[in-house]
Design a protein around this motif. Structure first.
Motif, PDB file in Angstrom:
ATOM      1  N   GLY A 175       0.825  -1.305   0.091  1.00 52.21           N
ATOM      2  CA  GLY A 175      -0.143  -0.176   0.036  1.00 52.21           C
ATOM      3  C   GLY A 175       0.735   1.258  -0.075  1.00 52.21           C
ATOM      4  N   ALA A 182      -3.889   4.054   4.887  1.00 52.63           N
ATOM      5  CA  ALA A 182      -5.189   4.071   5.516  1.00 52.63           C
ATOM      6  C   ALA A 182      -5.444   5.688   5.976  1.00 52.63           C
ATOM      7  N   ARG A 213      -8.305   8.022   4.401  1.00 53.56           N
ATOM      8  CA  ARG A 213      -9.554   8.312   5.255  1.00 53.56           C
ATOM      9  C   ARG A 213      -9.411   9.838   5.528  1.00 53.56           C
ATOM     10  N   ARG A 218     -17.199   4.689   2.849  1.00 56.75           N
ATOM     11  CA  ARG A 218     -17.022   3.294   2.109  1.00 56.75           C
ATOM     12  C   ARG A 218     -16.031   3.476   1.111  1.00 56.75           C
ATOM     13  N   GLU A 265     -12.491   3.266   2.438  1.00 55.48           N
ATOM     14  CA  GLU A 265     -12.158   1.984   2.977  1.00 55.48           C
ATOM     15  C   GLU A 265     -12.273   0.882   1.403  1.00 55.48           C
ATOM     16  N   GLY A 266     -12.684   1.128   0.482  1.00 54.37           N
ATOM     17  CA  GLY A 266     -12.333   0.551  -0.864  1.00 54.37           C
ATOM     18  C   GLY A 266     -10.756   0.703  -1.260  1.00 54.37           C
ATOM     19  N   ASP A 267     -10.283   2.017  -1.047  1.00 51.12           N
ATOM     20  CA  ASP A 267      -8.811   2.414  -1.315  1.00 51.12           C
ATOM     21  C   ASP A 267      -7.910   1.496  -0.487  1.00 51.12           C
ATOM     22  N   VAL A 268      -8.356   1.557   0.891  1.00 51.15           N
ATOM     23  CA  VAL A 268      -7.763   0.897   1.907  1.00 51.15           C
ATOM     24  C   VAL A 268      -7.566  -0.762   1.686  1.00 51.15           C
ATOM     25  N   ASP A 269      -8.605  -1.393   1.225  1.00 53.09           N
ATOM     26  CA  ASP A 269      -8.807  -2.612   0.792  1.00 53.09           C
ATOM     27  C   ASP A 269      -7.767  -2.880  -0.394  1.00 53.09           C
ATOM     28  N   ALA A 270      -8.214  -2.144  -1.246  1.00 47.74           N
ATOM     29  CA  ALA A 270      -7.450  -2.342  -2.572  1.00 47.74           C
ATOM     30  C   ALA A 270      -5.992  -2.100  -2.537  1.00 47.74           C
ATOM     31  N   GLN A 271      -5.585  -1.276  -1.482  1.00 43.79           N
ATOM     32  CA  GLN A 271      -4.150  -0.653  -1.268  1.00 43.79           C
ATOM     33  C   GLN A 271      -3.694  -0.220  -2.313  1.00 43.79           C
TER      34      GLN A 271
END
Length: 162
Positions: A39, A62, A66, A77, A80-86
């Protein structure tokens, strides 16, 4: 002229709360952020009027996502999508860079040198050599865990370059 002073955790919290218009919790003793981790990290470089590197502010992916979402009033959301996708979207990266720009005000106190944001390295980009050597160095630094109400937490490191 005196040296640049490391801002306190409270000063950082108050700046971010004022900027985002949300409650922010800050804990000291956070982890040292490694831009080489999955990430990556967003790194802001601050220079004085002679273009001498004086400070760095490092945001883990993160926190960059955020705070970028919170300042732009983007739903959580999306961050969070960016964090999940790194991977940090262009919009959230631009918003987080604005947070880094305003953060320069924390260094401009007293009679120390005036600092300004000189550049931003985005997550996933290789750090320029002159910045990479300092990110994990034992220099005056403040490593924080920052929780933005309604968005979640991330890590921030503020470093002074000797």
């Amino acid at each position: 002229m005196s040296e640049t002073v490391l801002p306190s955790a409270q000063e950082f919290r108050e700046l971010v709360e004022g900027l985002l218009g949300r409650d922010v919790q800050v804990l000291t003793g956070g982890r040292i952020i490694d831009p080489a981790e999955p990430g990556g990290a967003m790194v802001g470089a601050y220079v004085d009027r002679l273009l001498r590197l004086r400070a760095l502010v490092v945001l883990d992916l993160a926190f960059a996502a955020r705070c970028g979402a919170a300042i732009g009033l983007v739903p959580n959301r999306i961050s969070e999508g960016d964090v999940d996708a790194q991977e940090l979207s262009d919009t959230l990266a631009e918003n987080a860079a604005e947070v880094l720009n305003v953060t320069a005000s924390l260094f401009n106190t007293g009679d120390g040198p005036h600092l300004r944001l000189d550049g931003v390295a985005e997550p996933g980009q290789p750090l320029p050599h002159d910045l990479a050597r300092w990110v994990k160095a034992y220099v005056p630094r403040l490593d924080l865990t920052v929780d933005i109400a309604g968005y979640g937490e991330g890590a921030v490191s503020i470093l002074l370059i000797p």
